[in-house]
Design a protein around this motif. Sequence first.
Motif, PDB file in Angstrom:
ATOM      1  N   PHE A  18       0.821  -1.221   0.000  1.00 46.45           N
ATOM      2  CA  PHE A  18       0.000   0.000   0.000  1.00 46.45           C
ATOM      3  C   PHE A  18       0.857   1.276   0.000  1.00 46.45           C
ATOM      4  O   PHE A  18       0.685   2.153   0.843  1.00 46.45           O
ATOM      5  CB  PHE A  18      -0.981  -0.011   1.182  1.00 46.45           C
ATOM      6  CG  PHE A  18      -1.845  -1.245   1.230  1.00 46.45           C
ATOM      7  CD1 PHE A  18      -2.728  -1.525   0.205  1.00 46.45           C
ATOM      8  CD2 PHE A  18      -1.751  -2.153   2.273  1.00 46.45           C
ATOM      9  CE1 PHE A  18      -3.523  -2.678   0.212  1.00 46.45           C
ATOM     10  CE2 PHE A  18      -2.537  -3.312   2.303  1.00 46.45           C
ATOM     11  CZ  PHE A  18      -3.423  -3.574   1.272  1.00 46.45           C
ATOM     12  N   GLY A  26      -7.935   1.571  -6.279  1.00 46.27           N
ATOM     13  CA  GLY A  26      -8.127   0.137  -6.538  1.00 46.27           C
ATOM     14  C   GLY A  26      -8.111  -0.651  -5.234  1.00 46.27           C
ATOM     15  O   GLY A  26      -8.916  -1.567  -5.021  1.00 46.27           O
ATOM     16  N   HIS A  27      -7.202  -0.294  -4.331  1.00 46.76           N
ATOM     17  CA  HIS A  27      -7.157  -0.928  -3.004  1.00 46.76           C
ATOM     18  C   HIS A  27      -8.462  -0.646  -2.242  1.00 46.76           C
ATOM     19  O   HIS A  27      -9.019  -1.527  -1.592  1.00 46.76           O
ATOM     20  CB  HIS A  27      -5.980  -0.381  -2.179  1.00 46.76           C
ATOM     21  CG  HIS A  27      -4.617  -0.690  -2.727  1.00 46.76           C
ATOM     22  ND1 HIS A  27      -3.593   0.230  -2.754  1.00 46.76           N
ATOM     23  CD2 HIS A  27      -4.100  -1.827  -3.249  1.00 46.76           C
ATOM     24  CE1 HIS A  27      -2.501  -0.330  -3.267  1.00 46.76           C
ATOM     25  NE2 HIS A  27      -2.780  -1.578  -3.581  1.00 46.76           N
ATOM     26  N   ALA A  64       0.253   0.705  -7.463  1.00 41.73           N
ATOM     27  CA  ALA A  64       0.973   1.643  -6.599  1.00 41.73           C
ATOM     28  C   ALA A  64       2.265   2.099  -7.287  1.00 41.73           C
ATOM     29  O   ALA A  64       2.663   3.263  -7.161  1.00 41.73           O
ATOM     30  CB  ALA A  64       1.277   0.985  -5.253  1.00 41.73           C
ATOM     31  N   LEU A  75      -4.541   0.327 -12.634  1.00 43.88           N
ATOM     32  CA  LEU A  75      -3.953   1.098 -11.539  1.00 43.88           C
ATOM     33  C   LEU A  75      -3.061   0.249 -10.635  1.00 43.88           C
ATOM     34  O   LEU A  75      -3.461  -0.812 -10.172  1.00 43.88           O
ATOM     35  CB  LEU A  75      -5.116   1.698 -10.729  1.00 43.88           C
ATOM     36  CG  LEU A  75      -4.806   2.645  -9.581  1.00 43.88           C
ATOM     37  CD1 LEU A  75      -3.909   3.778 -10.027  1.00 43.88           C
ATOM     38  CD2 LEU A  75      -6.126   3.184  -9.016  1.00 43.88           C
ATOM     39  N   HIS A 129      -4.321   3.209  -2.909  1.00 44.54           N
ATOM     40  CA  HIS A 129      -4.986   3.920  -4.009  1.00 44.54           C
ATOM     41  C   HIS A 129      -6.447   3.465  -4.155  1.00 44.54           C
ATOM     42  O   HIS A 129      -6.922   2.605  -3.394  1.00 44.54           O
ATOM     43  CB  HIS A 129      -4.183   3.767  -5.312  1.00 44.54           C
ATOM     44  CG  HIS A 129      -3.937   2.352  -5.746  1.00 44.54           C
ATOM     45  ND1 HIS A 129      -4.945   1.466  -6.010  1.00 44.54           N
ATOM     46  CD2 HIS A 129      -2.777   1.662  -5.951  1.00 44.54           C
ATOM     47  CE1 HIS A 129      -4.438   0.314  -6.387  1.00 44.54           C
ATOM     48  NE2 HIS A 129      -3.113   0.388  -6.335  1.00 44.54           N
ATOM     49  N   ASP A 132      -0.825 -10.549 -12.518  1.00 44.02           N
ATOM     50  CA  ASP A 132      -1.215 -10.707 -11.107  1.00 44.02           C
ATOM     51  C   ASP A 132      -1.543 -12.161 -10.821  1.00 44.02           C
ATOM     52  O   ASP A 132      -1.174 -12.700  -9.785  1.00 44.02           O
ATOM     53  CB  ASP A 132      -2.474  -9.883 -10.782  1.00 44.02           C
ATOM     54  CG  ASP A 132      -2.166  -8.454 -10.389  1.00 44.02           C
ATOM     55  OD1 ASP A 132      -0.981  -8.099 -10.328  1.00 44.02           O
ATOM     56  OD2 ASP A 132      -3.133  -7.694 -10.175  1.00 44.02           O
ATOM     57  N   ALA A 171     -10.294  -7.123  -9.926  1.00 40.11           N
ATOM     58  CA  ALA A 171     -10.347  -5.660  -9.911  1.00 40.11           C
ATOM     59  C   ALA A 171     -11.537  -5.191 -10.735  1.00 40.11           C
ATOM     60  O   ALA A 171     -11.814  -5.742 -11.803  1.00 40.11           O
ATOM     61  CB  ALA A 171      -9.060  -5.102 -10.510  1.00 40.11           C
ATOM     62  N   ARG A 184      -5.785  -8.102 -11.065  1.00 40.96           N
ATOM     63  CA  ARG A 184      -6.044  -7.189 -12.184  1.00 40.96           C
ATOM     64  C   ARG A 184      -5.929  -7.876 -13.532  1.00 40.96           C
ATOM     65  O   ARG A 184      -6.657  -7.557 -14.459  1.00 40.96           O
ATOM     66  CB  ARG A 184      -5.028  -6.022 -12.159  1.00 40.96           C
ATOM     67  CG  ARG A 184      -5.306  -5.005 -11.105  1.00 40.96           C
ATOM     68  CD  ARG A 184      -4.078  -4.167 -10.821  1.00 40.96           C
ATOM     69  NE  ARG A 184      -3.039  -4.970 -10.200  1.00 40.96           N
ATOM     70  CZ  ARG A 184      -1.972  -4.487  -9.605  1.00 40.96           C
ATOM     71  NH1 ARG A 184      -1.766  -3.199  -9.584  1.00 40.96           N
ATOM     72  NH2 ARG A 184      -1.094  -5.286  -9.042  1.00 40.96           N
ATOM     73  N   TYR A 201       1.455 -14.402 -10.216  1.00 43.13           N
ATOM     74  CA  TYR A 201       2.083 -14.099  -8.923  1.00 43.13           C
ATOM     75  C   TYR A 201       1.193 -14.554  -7.769  1.00 43.13           C
ATOM     76  O   TYR A 201       1.656 -15.214  -6.841  1.00 43.13           O
ATOM     77  CB  TYR A 201       2.357 -12.592  -8.848  1.00 43.13           C
ATOM     78  CG  TYR A 201       2.925 -12.158  -7.523  1.00 43.13           C
ATOM     79  CD1 TYR A 201       4.238 -12.457  -7.172  1.00 43.13           C
ATOM     80  CD2 TYR A 201       2.147 -11.429  -6.612  1.00 43.13           C
ATOM     81  CE1 TYR A 201       4.759 -12.061  -5.946  1.00 43.13           C
ATOM     82  CE2 TYR A 201       2.655 -11.029  -5.392  1.00 43.13           C
ATOM     83  CZ  TYR A 201       3.963 -11.347  -5.069  1.00 43.13           C
ATOM     84  OH  TYR A 201       4.461 -10.959  -3.849  1.00 43.13           O
TER      85      TYR A 201
END
Length: 161
Positions: free
Chosen positions: A10, A16-17, A131, A129, A14, A97, A122, A93, A100
């Motif tokens: 974080f 999206g979070h 960070a 988006l 943002h 992602d 997302a 997203r 991972y």
Amino acid sequence: MKIALYPGTFDPFHNGHLNIAQRALALVDHLIIGVYSAPRKQSLFSQAERIRLTAEAVAALNHEGRISVDGYDTLTVNFARACGATVIVRGLRNSVDFDYEWQMAQTNHFLAEDIEVMCLFANEPFTFLSASLVREVVSLGGDVSRLVPECVARAIADMHF
Ligand code: ADP
């Protein structure tokens, strides 16, 4: 009582979070946002600042004490256990992602079979988006005020480069 942990760096928190936090909150009784220390050379905000800004940002969700924000610097599954969380929430997203998150989820499951990983896709306006994108735009003097909560935009505006 179903407690979930939403872990991340974080840096910065943002929109999206915020969207993931809001949607996760609808699925559990209590959401803990875990702000990982992640010492990184080019981090925008310290862990203490990230915790403060995240807490201020989620206050807009009127969560009535159902969200708490805490820092950690241990294994995520250990932190989840210490918090009483049985679910780890992550956001997805795209396929990068996915690769991972899939590996992380398998690792976490290997380390702690009792904890489930729950991924939320997302929402469309936030799929681009990240960070790191916010940090890059900020470092080049761009305007990120539509990408981050107001408190984060203010903190960025107060920074001196
Ligand atoms: P990391 O945990 O890799 O340090 P972040 O702190 O940026 O990454 O993000 C925490 C979590 O939020 C991750 O699950 C990440 O995939 C998710 N996330 C990041 N950006 C978005 C977005 N725009 N929309 C939805 N979820 C996101």
